[in-house]
Each structure stands twice: as structure tokens, then as C-alpha cells.
Design a protein around this motif. Structure first.
Motif, PDB file in Angstrom:
ATOM      1  N   ASN A  44     -29.517   8.961  60.555  1.00 21.86           N
ATOM      2  CA  ASN A  44     -29.083   7.834  59.720  1.00 21.86           C
ATOM      3  C   ASN A  44     -28.021   8.222  58.691  1.00 21.86           C
ATOM      4  O   ASN A  44     -27.461   7.346  58.026  1.00 21.86           O
ATOM      5  CB  ASN A  44     -30.292   7.238  58.979  1.00 21.86           C
ATOM      6  CG  ASN A  44     -31.297   6.628  59.929  1.00 21.86           C
ATOM      7  OD1 ASN A  44     -30.986   5.701  60.658  1.00 21.86           O
ATOM      8  ND2 ASN A  44     -32.502   7.160  59.937  1.00 21.86           N
ATOM      9  N   LEU A  45     -27.777   9.529  58.532  1.00 18.81           N
ATOM     10  CA  LEU A  45     -26.840   9.978  57.498  1.00 18.81           C
ATOM     11  C   LEU A  45     -25.416   9.473  57.733  1.00 18.81           C
ATOM     12  O   LEU A  45     -24.773   8.984  56.793  1.00 18.81           O
ATOM     13  CB  LEU A  45     -26.877  11.508  57.387  1.00 18.81           C
ATOM     14  CG  LEU A  45     -25.950  12.138  56.355  1.00 18.81           C
ATOM     15  CD1 LEU A  45     -26.175  11.529  54.981  1.00 18.81           C
ATOM     16  CD2 LEU A  45     -26.149  13.651  56.305  1.00 18.81           C
ATOM     17  N   PRO A  46     -24.852   9.562  58.946  1.00 18.42           N
ATOM     18  CA  PRO A  46     -23.481   9.052  59.140  1.00 18.42           C
ATOM     19  C   PRO A  46     -23.350   7.566  58.791  1.00 18.42           C
ATOM     20  O   PRO A  46     -22.369   7.163  58.158  1.00 18.42           O
ATOM     21  CB  PRO A  46     -23.227   9.314  60.632  1.00 18.42           C
ATOM     22  CG  PRO A  46     -24.140  10.444  60.995  1.00 18.42           C
ATOM     23  CD  PRO A  46     -25.369  10.228  60.166  1.00 18.42           C
ATOM     24  N   ASP A  47     -24.337   6.765  59.187  1.00 17.14           N
ATOM     25  CA  ASP A  47     -24.273   5.331  58.869  1.00 17.14           C
ATOM     26  C   ASP A  47     -24.350   5.102  57.364  1.00 17.14           C
ATOM     27  O   ASP A  47     -23.648   4.232  56.826  1.00 17.14           O
ATOM     28  CB  ASP A  47     -25.426   4.587  59.555  1.00 17.14           C
ATOM     29  CG  ASP A  47     -25.264   4.552  61.064  1.00 17.14           C
ATOM     30  OD1 ASP A  47     -24.116   4.660  61.537  1.00 17.14           O
ATOM     31  OD2 ASP A  47     -26.269   4.415  61.775  1.00 17.14           O
ATOM     32  N   LEU A  48     -25.180   5.875  56.677  1.00 19.80           N
ATOM     33  CA  LEU A  48     -25.313   5.723  55.230  1.00 19.80           C
ATOM     34  C   LEU A  48     -24.001   6.049  54.527  1.00 19.80           C
ATOM     35  O   LEU A  48     -23.565   5.321  53.623  1.00 19.80           O
ATOM     36  CB  LEU A  48     -26.432   6.638  54.718  1.00 19.80           C
ATOM     37  CG  LEU A  48     -26.695   6.616  53.212  1.00 19.80           C
ATOM     38  CD1 LEU A  48     -27.074   5.221  52.751  1.00 19.80           C
ATOM     39  CD2 LEU A  48     -27.793   7.609  52.848  1.00 19.80           C
ATOM     40  N   ASN A  74     -34.412   4.413  54.513  1.00 20.06           N
ATOM     41  CA  ASN A  74     -34.824   3.545  53.401  1.00 20.06           C
ATOM     42  C   ASN A  74     -33.650   3.218  52.495  1.00 20.06           C
ATOM     43  O   ASN A  74     -33.536   2.098  51.971  1.00 20.06           O
ATOM     44  CB  ASN A  74     -35.926   4.232  52.589  1.00 20.06           C
ATOM     45  CG  ASN A  74     -37.243   4.253  53.327  1.00 20.06           C
ATOM     46  OD1 ASN A  74     -37.467   3.448  54.229  1.00 20.06           O
ATOM     47  ND2 ASN A  74     -38.113   5.166  52.969  1.00 20.06           N
ATOM     48  N   LEU A  75     -32.764   4.191  52.290  1.00 14.14           N
ATOM     49  CA  LEU A  75     -31.600   3.961  51.437  1.00 14.14           C
ATOM     50  C   LEU A  75     -30.647   2.941  52.064  1.00 14.14           C
ATOM     51  O   LEU A  75     -30.026   2.147  51.355  1.00 14.14           O
ATOM     52  CB  LEU A  75     -30.875   5.278  51.163  1.00 14.14           C
ATOM     53  CG  LEU A  75     -31.638   6.275  50.274  1.00 14.14           C
ATOM     54  CD1 LEU A  75     -30.877   7.586  50.169  1.00 14.14           C
ATOM     55  CD2 LEU A  75     -31.869   5.691  48.889  1.00 14.14           C
ATOM     56  N   ILE A  76     -30.532   2.963  53.366  1.00 15.34           N
ATOM     57  CA  ILE A  76     -29.708   1.951  54.044  1.00 15.34           C
ATOM     58  C   ILE A  76     -30.294   0.562  53.803  1.00 15.34           C
ATOM     59  O   ILE A  76     -29.567  -0.394  53.510  1.00 15.34           O
ATOM     60  CB  ILE A  76     -29.616   2.262  55.553  1.00 15.34           C
ATOM     61  CG1 ILE A  76     -28.749   3.518  55.786  1.00 15.34           C
ATOM     62  CG2 ILE A  76     -29.034   1.071  56.312  1.00 15.34           C
ATOM     63  CD1 ILE A  76     -28.708   3.965  57.224  1.00 15.34           C
ATOM     64  N   ASP A  77     -31.613   0.447  53.904  1.00 16.01           N
ATOM     65  CA  ASP A  77     -32.263  -0.840  53.644  1.00 16.01           C
ATOM     66  C   ASP A  77     -32.042  -1.280  52.191  1.00 16.01           C
ATOM     67  O   ASP A  77     -31.782  -2.457  51.923  1.00 16.01           O
ATOM     68  CB  ASP A  77     -33.761  -0.749  53.934  1.00 16.01           C
ATOM     69  CG  ASP A  77     -34.048  -0.564  55.417  1.00 16.01           C
ATOM     70  OD1 ASP A  77     -33.165  -0.911  56.232  1.00 16.01           O
ATOM     71  OD2 ASP A  77     -35.135  -0.066  55.758  1.00 16.01           O
ATOM     72  N   GLN A 133     -29.889  -4.513  47.903  1.00 12.02           N
ATOM     73  CA  GLN A 133     -29.491  -4.523  46.496  1.00 12.02           C
ATOM     74  C   GLN A 133     -28.023  -4.175  46.263  1.00 12.02           C
ATOM     75  O   GLN A 133     -27.539  -4.269  45.134  1.00 12.02           O
ATOM     76  CB  GLN A 133     -30.363  -3.544  45.699  1.00 12.02           C
ATOM     77  CG  GLN A 133     -31.844  -3.841  45.765  1.00 12.02           C
ATOM     78  CD  GLN A 133     -32.654  -2.884  44.911  1.00 12.02           C
ATOM     79  OE1 GLN A 133     -32.200  -2.376  43.888  1.00 12.02           O
ATOM     80  NE2 GLN A 133     -33.866  -2.602  45.355  1.00 12.02           N
ATOM     81  N   LYS A 134     -27.331  -3.720  47.297  1.00  9.89           N
ATOM     82  CA  LYS A 134     -25.927  -3.317  47.189  1.00  9.89           C
ATOM     83  C   LYS A 134     -25.765  -2.216  46.142  1.00  9.89           C
ATOM     84  O   LYS A 134     -26.503  -1.249  46.165  1.00  9.89           O
ATOM     85  CB  LYS A 134     -25.052  -4.528  46.891  1.00  9.89           C
ATOM     86  CG  LYS A 134     -25.205  -5.648  47.912  1.00  9.89           C
ATOM     87  CD  LYS A 134     -24.942  -5.183  49.335  1.00  9.89           C
ATOM     88  CE  LYS A 134     -25.106  -6.303  50.348  1.00  9.89           C
ATOM     89  NZ  LYS A 134     -24.968  -5.822  51.736  1.00  9.89           N
ATOM     90  N   THR A 135     -24.837  -2.375  45.210  1.00 16.33           N
ATOM     91  CA  THR A 135     -24.515  -1.275  44.290  1.00 16.33           C
ATOM     92  C   THR A 135     -25.495  -1.156  43.133  1.00 16.33           C
ATOM     93  O   THR A 135     -25.486  -0.149  42.427  1.00 16.33           O
ATOM     94  CB  THR A 135     -23.108  -1.482  43.704  1.00 16.33           C
ATOM     95  OG1 THR A 135     -23.082  -2.740  42.998  1.00 16.33           O
ATOM     96  CG2 THR A 135     -22.064  -1.517  44.803  1.00 16.33           C
ATOM     97  N   ALA A 136     -26.353  -2.144  42.927  1.00 16.61           N
ATOM     98  CA  ALA A 136     -27.162  -2.193  41.702  1.00 16.61           C
ATOM     99  C   ALA A 136     -28.119  -1.013  41.572  1.00 16.61           C
ATOM    100  O   ALA A 136     -28.426  -0.578  40.461  1.00 16.61           O
ATOM    101  CB  ALA A 136     -27.947  -3.508  41.654  1.00 16.61           C
ATOM    102  N   PHE A 137     -28.616  -0.474  42.686  1.00 20.33           N
ATOM    103  CA  PHE A 137     -29.632   0.575  42.589  1.00 20.33           C
ATOM    104  C   PHE A 137     -29.036   1.982  42.480  1.00 20.33           C
ATOM    105  O   PHE A 137     -29.766   2.953  42.325  1.00 20.33           O
ATOM    106  CB  PHE A 137     -30.586   0.505  43.785  1.00 20.33           C
ATOM    107  CG  PHE A 137     -30.041   1.087  45.051  1.00 20.33           C
ATOM    108  CD1 PHE A 137     -30.462   2.327  45.513  1.00 20.33           C
ATOM    109  CD2 PHE A 137     -29.092   0.401  45.796  1.00 20.33           C
ATOM    110  CE1 PHE A 137     -29.969   2.859  46.695  1.00 20.33           C
ATOM    111  CE2 PHE A 137     -28.598   0.920  46.965  1.00 20.33           C
ATOM    112  CZ  PHE A 137     -29.041   2.167  47.418  1.00 20.33           C
TER     113      PHE A 137
END
Length: 1036
Positions: free
Chosen positions: A383-387, A412-415, A420-424
């Protein structure tokens, strides 16, 4: 009475004092405090036994308790016990001991006589006097000790003041020396040089070319002036620190490197004050004094002014700030580096040429290294390349995301990002370095942006266009009389937009998501963008498949990502719902032909729900059809058939004939994949009838091509050619290139079985040309490339076959077509087996088998099992191979393929096992059955291979004449086809015949010919046999 000791607890009752004394007696580690408390408690106990003169005794005991509590508690908390304190406490202890002894002795007498006695009364009074006297002595001695202590403290204070004055003089001298060193920028020779620089970044990857250019400019003999510019969060400060700590820069500037943050500097006056404070100089004449010292020392100095946009941003202060830079640059010994948010460099200074380029995104490899270094996530995390792609390789976003990845998975970070987009993305105290939102807000608050109102509207428009847009296109989307040029210029100046390699205006992903979340576009402006893409769809003519406007289609493909985002926004806002659902269906159909993906599948699923809510049954049916095409990982063929049936029922409910025909066509395709060939033929013929009645030539051509595919699957080769040819004729005549390509691929498959390889090559290349003429990039290129690989494999051109398979695999991987990836794994496995890599071949075969099992494709799983069995035969695991072949035959029976073309292969391999076990009768029956199947399907290559194996049986039976006839017949069938391995197999059989007849010379000629063909075919196992054969001839 003498001086009085008043306890701080004098107003406290006796019970509290007694409990305090008991606590001191039991717990303190100070012996004197413990002794005083203990004696006071004994005195109190003795006083309780007195029955007469009780008030006198009570007064004495209370006085003892009060004094004891005060003294004992003070001693118990003392830091140390001096000799004077011990002596004073001893006087008090002796007095308490006398009181305790007197009361204890008196309690043993008859109290009636004792109390009547004047002697007894005098004894109590004497105890009180002695106790008060001891208290007075204790107080006096304590006061004297305090006086002596004060004298010693005064003496110490005087000594300390002297030492302090001496130390202050020494410190001021060192500060003066330090100031001199700073001013002269010369390191002190008698100490380790001190640096006021922040440490270099501990994690830093990439930017090598930029660093090299900056070092080259700063290393020149003359002064250099460099500006590191770029958008917020791009890594300007870290890069500047990396540069000033580089060994070459350290060697040149030594201790004269200064890093000064301007983050809190808001104007020119504060800038001068900050610089003066840094160099310990007066602000009112800083520039003149600073230049004078630099020129006097003739030592090179480097100043880095970080976040210089803060003082420079205000238009009212800009000229004064630029003037300061200009005055500082007068000195030939000073080099200046500024880091600035934006794309502008201040005026008033001759920046060193060529300018340092604006900082761009990190490259994917460097971004991955930074992320892994911070997070410790495995480099091969799927999942790292997609993230990293989601956050556009922005350094600040990478650092913040990697920090979160220390305790959360990439998935989980992708989700979280999608939700939440940039907020988190923040950590610690909110600042431009620790919060992505704050960094972005600083850029959006730029005065350069605020003075151009249209700029913000352009930002909102671009937030819906992730793939970017050309200036003329953006102008077409904008409201009339919109002043676009100044707005774009303002956004470029603050580096919020950039031009990609295709000269399209784009926003970085974090900027895009921040604007879209916090400043959503107005519906009036959005409607213009939506209408632009509706028109683009109409011009591209995808629905009609004619593609007469190729430029419009190419432009449409460039905008697919933008269209997904725009349509998603329209669906979420329920804006022009029916029109948007139709556009979604068309977009999904286009995406499925190019590179299908989960984003399009999610859109079509949402559109399907909206169509259902609106009772738009025909639209809902079309949504169902295209939804599966954009789902890379398919559930199963049975599920596909179920959904096709559901769509068909909806279309009939809506009484929409064309939609019904589309659903029947889709159902027929899925039935063929499931092995329901009768059902597939019926569905396709029904669809063909509806298309014919409605005059829909595109639908007719598609049905004919797929009917040809069904006929090919059930070994009706002549019918397959006829159907596919008619489909190709209609498609070519009416300019449906993608449909024609499909028909040509069916024809190529039939001719490959017949061994008509020139036709195979012609039709395959024609199909590839047609597809490429419409779509330069499409996942449909993959099957064509795979077919070319199959052709080269049969011809024994293994290197060329591997090249085609590699290209096909790349296409299928990028489009997430798991079914076709499984097909290519079988091909990879067969090549590995030829080259002698059995274990590698089994790995590929099992990967393919797992996927077909998951998808519930029995026919393809049977094909895999036959390939696995072939590998097991190669390493003589005949029992395992027999088990796989039986399972393969069972699956072909399940898939209704008994007696069809693919069913012959496992029968032939089973015959190989029986022949090895010398069961020639069983082998002969199996080979004859396989021959009949291949003859029925006109599979010339496989039929020739079966006849050759019949020759092997006859040779084992020592019927050399029949064996030779079989070998020669097989060779005659395939010698002109160029199938190297099959020709070589026949030559080996003839060589065996020649040797058994004693003609070693003829045998050698045949085996050398076979070995050469095996070499060209890269068949390692066969070449080993040829080598051993030649050795046996030599030994004979």
C-alpha cells in the motif's frame, strides 16, 4: 517564668499533639527528635495516674507536650544536626528525664499522703522551674548559634561577591571575544569553533542535482546570492540546512555560517533588529557596522535567511526589505541564501545565474526512502506506493504521514486520507512545520493572492481537476468575462499551481484536497465545468464507437481523472442527476476500455443507487453492466452471470429494447466464460436479433464477434471463422475499429489451432493496429500482446514470446486485471519449464491456479492443473502428475468441455505417464482419444504431437516401421509451419529409429538437427537428452 516557646500548633488539642509525637517517635530517623517525643509521651502517661493536685500535674504535662512537639518536629525536618544543636537538645533531654523520673517515683507512693505533703508540692514546682530554665537555656543557645551563623553567612557573601565579580569579568571578556569572532567571522584558534546553526536534517533523501548546483555557486571565489523557492511544505528549510552543513561549504565558510529564521519577522525594522540581535550588534547602525567588520576581516561569510517571504510579503514593506538585501550584498565577502514560499525572487540583488530552479516534488524513490526511514514501514508494503501517490510526494506530507505510520498501517492511512483529507496530518504544537493545514493556510493568506479575487475562484476550479487543465480549456470552463490571466499569474507567484510536463495547470494533491474541503466551489461555477465535460463526451463519440474525431477522444482520455472528480462532485450534490448518471455510464465504459479502476467502480455503484432511487430501471441496468468492467478483482463468473441476469430483468421492466440487447450481450459473454456455451449462444443470438431489428450495426458486429468466440470454444472452427469474419466486415465497413479488433483476435485464435501462423500474425497485428489507432494506451492491448506471445511460443521463438508476455503483464498489472495476470503466469511457467527451471515454473502455475480457483473459472483451473502435471512429469513425480491430470479432466467435465479442444492436452499427458510405466495399451488408447479431439478442433500442432506420441508407442512395441510412419507423418504436417520444438521431437524419434536399425550416422544427423532446433527453442531438458544421445553414439 522565662522566655516562652509557643508551638505553631498551640491551639491544637492534646490528642492531635500526642498523635504527632507518637508519629515522630515511631517513624523519624533522627535519634534526638525520637528521644524528645518518647520522653514527652512517658511524662504524659505518668501524669494520667496522678489523682490529687491534678491541675498542677496536668499543666506541667501539657507544657511538656507543647514544647516537645515544637522541638521534635523542627529537629525531624532539619537538613543536618550541628554540634551546637546536639548540645542544646541534650540540656532539654536531661530536664525531661528528671520530670519523668519524679513523676514515676511519686506514682509508687500512697498519693493521699504524698499530696498532703508540702514536700510533694514543692517537688512539682521544682520540676516546672527546672523545665522552664532548660527551655530558656535552649532558646539562648539557639539564638547565639543563629548570630554566629549570620556572621559566617556574611563572610561567605563577601567572598562570594568577590568571586562573582571576578567570574562576571571573565564572562564579559569571553563574550567580547565571541562578539569579535562573530563580527570578523574568523574562528578562534585556541578553542573548538562554536556554531549557532541548527543541526542538519537527520532524514534527507533526493535533491542531489539541486544540492550540487547550490554548492557549485556558493563555492566560487566571489559572493553568491541564491534563492530557494517553492510551495509551502516542499522542503526548502531542510534543503538549506542540508546545504550549509555540506563538507565543501563548511571548509569554505567555517564558523561564519549563519542560519536566521524570519518566520516571526513581519517588517524591515524587525528584520534589522533580528539580524542585529543575532550578531550582538546595535540595530540603528547594523548594516554599516556589519559591512565594515566583514570588509576589515576579509573572511567569507554565509547567511541563510529562512522563511524570508514573511517580512517581504507585505507590499508596504517589500521595497525596504529588498533594500536591506541590496545593502548587505555590497560586501564582496558575504554570500546570501534565502528560502521563500512562492515563485518570486526579491528585487535589489543580483541573484547568481543560472537561478536555482523552484523546488519540485520528491521523486518516488526518494519519497519512499524518507517515509521508510521515519516510519520503519517495510519497503515492500503493497500500500506504500499508493499512499505516496495520494499525497503527491510532498515532503512535509510525507514526514507527517510517516510519523503516523509508526503506529498505523499504510492501508489505514489511505482510508484516513480519503475520509479526512489533509486535516489529520499534524503533530505536536500547530505550526507550519507540524501541520499541513497550517502550512497551506499560510500560502492561501498571501497578500499577493488576496489582491486578486479571481485567483481563489481558479483555485476552486482546479481543486476539481486533479489531472490538470490547459489554459484555453480553463478559459472555456470559466464564467464569461472572467479575468483569468492575472488570477493564474498570482497563483504562480505564490507557487500554489504549477505546469506539468504537458503544460497543464495543476494543484498539488494536498492543496487540492484542502481547498476542496474547506472552500467548496460555488454551484454556478461548477455547472460550467460540468457542461464542458458533457460536451467533450458528445464530441468524442464513444457511444457510437466511430471515433471520427480522434483529437477529441485523445483530449477526453487526458481528462478522465478530471471527469471522475467532476462527476463524483455532481453525484454527491445531486446536481442534474439523470444527465450525470448517463455520463457516468459512458465514462465507466471508456475507463473499462483503457484502464479500469476502483474509483470508477465506486462512482458507478453510487450512480446505480441513485438510478434505483429514481426508478430509472434502464439506467440502473446499464450501471450494472459497466460496473463489473471497472472491477479489477472479480468476485466470480457466477456472480457476473447473476448480475447480468439482474440487469436484463431491469431492462425488460423498463421496456428498453436496446438496453435489453446490451444486457443479453453481456450475459452471453459471461455464460461463455462460465462454460455454459448453449446459454451463451442463445443469449447472443437474442441480442443479435434485437440489434438487427433496431438497425444497430455496432451491436450486430459485437454479437457476431462474440458468437465466433463461442463457436471457437466448442471446436466449431469453420463457424467461428464465418461469424468473426462477418463481424469484422460490418465493423470495418462502418468504422467500428475496436469491434473489428475483437473479431480479428477470434480469427487469429482459430488460425493458430490450424497452424496457419502467417494468418495468425496478420490478424493479430491488424487487431493491435486498430486498437492503437483509437487508444494509444488501453488494457485491451494486453490480450493482443499475449496472443503474439502465444504465437511466438508455439513457433519456438521463446525470447520474443517472453518479451510479448512481459509487455502484456505490465498492461494487465497497471489495469489490475487479475484474470489476465493469471493467464500470463501460465505462459511464464511454460517458458521457465522449457528453460529447465522447474521450481520457478511451478510457482507461476500455482499463482495462476489460486486466482482461477478464487474466480471459480473451472476451465482455466483445469488448464493450470495440466501445466502443473507437465512440470511434475519433468521431475518424474508421476503419481502427483496423475492426480493433477485426473482433477483437470474432472474440471473440464464440470465446465462442459469434454471432447473439446482443451480436453485433449491432459489426455495426452496421461498417456505420457502410462508410456513411461510401459503400459503401452493404456497409452495408445489415450493418444488415440486425444488425436480424435484435436482432429475435431482442427488443432494441427496438437494433432501432429499426438501422432508423434503414437510413434513412441509403436517404437516401444518394437514396431519400427509404424513408428517411423508416425514420425514422418507428423513431420510432414508441421515442417512448413516453423514449429521448432515439434519438428525437433519428430527428429528425435527418427534418430531413435535409425539407431535401433544400426544406422548411427543417420541417427547422428537427425539428433544434431533436433539439438539445433531445441537450442533455438531454449528447451534445456530436450538438449540434455540430445547430448546424452550423442555420447551414447560416440561410445558405441
Amino acid at each position: 517564668m522565662g522566655p516562652q516557646i509557643r508551638s505553631k500548633s498551640s491551639n491544637v488539642d492534646n490528642g492531635t499533639l500526642l498523635r504527632g509525637l507518637k508519629g515522630i517517635a515511631d517513624s523519624t530517623s533522627i535519634p534526638y527528635a525520637q528521644a524528645i517525643a518518647g520522653l514527652a509521651l512517658l511524662i504524659y502517661d505518668a501524669s494520667q495516674k496522678v489523682q490529687s493536685h491534678h491541675e498542677d500535674v496536668k499543666r506541667l504535662s501539657e507544657r511538656v507536650i507543647e514544647v516537645a512537639m515544637t522541638v521534635a518536629s523542627s529537629i525531624s525536618t532539619a537538613a543536618d544536626t550541628s554540634e551546637d544543636l546536639v548540645r542544646n537538645v541534650g540540656i532539654l533531654l536531661r530536664s525531661l528525664e528528671q520530670i519523668e523520673n519524679s513523676l514515676r517515683t511519686s506514682s509508687k507512693k500512697k498519693w493521699s499522703r504524698f499530696l498532703r505533703s508540702t514536700t510533694t508540692a514543692a517537688s512539682i514546682a521544682q520540676c516546672e522551674d527546672q523545665f522552664e530554665q532548660s527551655i530558656a537555656i535552649f532558646l539562648l543557645q539557639t539564638q547565639l548559634n543563629n548570630v554566629r551563623l549570620c556572621d559566617r553567612m556574611n563572610d561567605f557573601e563577601g567572598s562570594l561577591c568577590g568571586e562573582l565579580e571576578f567570574s562576571m569579568k571573565e564572562i564579559r571578556g569571553k563574550e567580547a571575544l565571541s562578539m569579535s569572532n562573530k563580527l570578523t567571522c574568523a574562528p578562534s584558534p585556541d578553542r573548538i569553533p562554536r556554531s549557532l546553526l541548527p543541526p542538519p536534517p537527520q532524514v534527507f533523501h533526493g535533491r542531489d542535482a539541486f544540492i550540487e548546483q547550490a554548492i557549485g555557486q556558493l563555492s566560487k571565489s566571489e559572493s553568491a546570492y541564491c534563492a530557494i523557492i517553492g510551495p509551502g511544505g516542499i522542503g526548502k528549510s531542510s534543503l538549506a540546512l542540508k546545504i550549509v552543513h555540506e563538507p565543501q561549504i563548511v571548509n569554505i565558510f567555517g564558523d561564519s555560517r549563519h542560519f536566521i529564521s524570519c518566520e516571526s519577522v513581519t517588517d524591515s525594522e524587525t528584520l534589522i533588529s533580528t539580524l542585529a540581535n543575532h550578531f550582538d550588534m546595535k540595530a540603528d547602525a547594523f548594516v554599516q557596522d556589519f559591512i565594515r567588520v566583514l570588509d576589515t576581516s576579509r573572511t567569507r561569510a554565509l547567511i541563510v535567511l529562512d522563511n524570508f517571504e514573511t517580512p517581504w510579503e507585505s507590499s508596504s514593506e517589500r521595497s525596504q526589505v529588498e533594500e536591506i538585501l541590496s545593502k548587505l550584498s555590497v560586501s564582496p565577502h558575504l554570500s546570501i541564501v534565502v528560502t521563500m514560499r512562492g515563485a518570486e525572487r526579491p528585487l535589489g540583488i543580483a541573484w547568481t545565474r543560472p537561478f536555482l530552479p523552484p523546488l519540485s516534488l520528491l521523486d518516488p524513490d526518494s519519497a519512499k526512502e524518507v517515509f521508510v526511514s521515519i516510519s520503519d514501514v517495510p519497503e515492500d508494503d503493497p500500500n506504500l506506493p499508493d499512499l505516496l501517490r495520494l499525497i503527491d510526494y510532498v515532503p512535509l506530507a510525507i514526514v507527517l504521514m510517516a510519523n503516523l505510520a509508526q503506529f498505523s498501517s499504510c492501508a489505514n492511512l489511505i482510508d484516513l486520507w480519503n475520509e479526512q483529507k489533509t486535516a489529520f496530518l499534524s503533530r505536536g504544537n500547530p505550526s507550519r512545520q507540524s501541520s499541513l493545514d497550517i502550512s497551506l493556510q499560510i500560502s492561501l493568506s498571501s497578500e499577493r493572492l488576496q489582491t486578486t479575487p479571481e485567483a481563489f475562484e481558479v483555485l476552486q476550479m482546479l481543486s476539481l481537476l486533479p489531472d490538470g487543465v490547459a489554459m484555453p480549456e480553463l478559459l472555456s470552463m470559466a464564467p464569461s468575462a472572467f479575468n483569468l490571466a492575472p488570477a493564474v499569474s498570482a497563483l504562480r507567484r505564490v507557487a500554489l499551481i504549477y505546469d506539468d510536463v504537458n503544460q497543464r495547470l495543476r494543484l498539488l494533491s494536498p492543496v487540492r484536497e484542502f481547498v476542496g474541503t474547506n472552500f467548496p466551489i460555488e454551484i454556478k461555477t461548477f455547472s460550467l465545468i460540468l457542461e464542458y465535460y458533457f460536451q467533450l463526451l458528445r464530441k468524442a463519440e464513444w457511444e457510437h464507437q466511430t471515433f471520427t474525431h480522434s483529437a477529441e477522444l485523445t483530449n477526453l482520455i487526458f481528462h478522465l481523472g478530471n471527469m471522475r472528480t467532476v462527476i463524483d462532485h455532481a453525484l454527491q450534490k445531486r446536481f442534474r442527476v439523470v444527465d450525470v448518471i448517463k455520463a457516468t455510464v459512458e465514462l465507466a465504459d471508456i475507463s473499462s476500455s483503457i484502464f479500469p479502476g476502483p474509483l470508477t467502480h465506486r462512482l458507478i455503484s453510487f450512480a446505480k443507487k441513485l438510478a434505483h432511487d429514481l426508478d430509472e430501471y434502464a439506467l440502473e441496468a446499464e450501471c450494472i453492466i459497466v460496473s463489473r468492467l471497472n472491477l479489477g478483482i472479480r468476485e466470480s463468473v457466477k456472480e457476473d452471470v447473476r448480475q447480468s441476469t439482474e440487469a436484463l430483468e431491469l431492462a425488460r421492466r423498463a421496456k428498453a429494447p436496446l438496453t435489453e440487447a446490451k444486457c443479453l450481450l453481456d450475459l452471453g459473454v459471461n455464460q461463455r466464460r462460465l462454460g455454459d456455451y448453449v446459454g451463451a449462444e442463445n443469449s447472443l443470438k437474442n441480442a443479435l436479433a434485437i440489434f438487427h431489428d433496431s438497425g444497430n450495426l455496432l451491436g450486430q458486429a459485437r454479437c457476431l464477434g462474440n458468437l465466433g468466440d463461442v463457436a471457437f470454444s466448442v471446436s466449431k472452427q469453420a463457424e467461428a471463422i464465418a461469424l468473426a469474419s462477418e463481424g469484422a466486415r460490418i465493423a470495418e465497413q462502418h468504422n467500428f475499429p475496436l469491434v473489428a479488433a475483437k473479431c480479428y483476435e477470434v480469427m487469429a485464435g482459430v488460425h493458430k489451432l490450424r497452424g496457419a501462423f502467417p494468418f495468425v500474425l496478420r490478424y493479430t497485428q491488424r487487431a493491435l493496429t486498430l486498437r492503437t489507432s483509437v487508444l494509444s494506451q488501453s488494457w485491451y492491448h494486453g490480450p493482443t500482446l499475449n496472443a503474439l506471445g502465444d504465437l511466438y511460443f508455439v513457433l519456438g521463438r521463446i525470447t520474443e514470446a517472453k518479451e510479448m508476455y512481459d509487455k502484456a503483464y505490465a498492461v494487465f498489472t497497471s489495469s489490475a486485471r487479475e484474470d489476465w495476470i493469471a493467464c500470463v503466469h501460465i505462459s511464464f511457467g511454460r517458458i521457465a519449464l522449457l528453460r529447465g527451471n522447474i521450481q520457478e515454473s511451478l510457482t507461476h502455475f500455482h499463482l495462476s491456479l489460486q486466482e482461477w480457483d478464487r474466480l471459480k473459472y473451472p476451465g482455466e483451473a483445469a488448464n493450470c492443473l495440466a501445466a502443473v502435471a507437465e512440470a511434475e512429469i519433468a521431475r518424474a513425480n508421476f503419481a502427483t502428475a496423475r492426480s493433477h491430470l485426473r482433477q483437470s479432466l474432472h474440471l473440464y467435465r464440470t465446465n462442459n468441455e469434454i471432447g473439446f479442444r482443451r480436453n485433449g492436452t491432459p489426455l495426452m499427458r496421461m498417456g505420457d505417464i502410462y508410456l513411461y510405466e510401459a503400459d503401452t495399451g493404456a497409452a495408445l488408447r489415450l493418444y488415440v482419444t486425444a488425436c480424435a479431439i484435436h482432429r475435431k478442433s482442427a488443432n494441427r500442432i496438437s494433432l501432429a504431437e499426438c501422432v508423434k506420441k503414437l510413434g513412441d508407442v509403436f517404437r516401444a512395441l518394437e514396431d519400427l516401421e509404424s513408428a517411423e510412419n508416425c514420425y514422418q507423418t507428423s513431420l510432414n504436417w508441421i515442417s512448413f509451419l516453423g514449429a521448432r520444438r515439434q519438428i525437433a521431437d519428430c527428429c528425435v524419434g527418427l534418430a531413435e529409429i535409425r539407431r535401433q536399425r544400426g544406422d548411427d550416422l543417420a541417427a547422428r544427423v537427425e539428433i544434431v538437427k533436433a539439438d539445433r532446433l531445441y537450442e533455438l527453442s531454449e528447451d534445456l531438458f530436450a538438449r540434455r537428452f540430445c547430448t546424452s544421445f550423442v555420447l551414447s553414439l560416440d561410445q558405441a
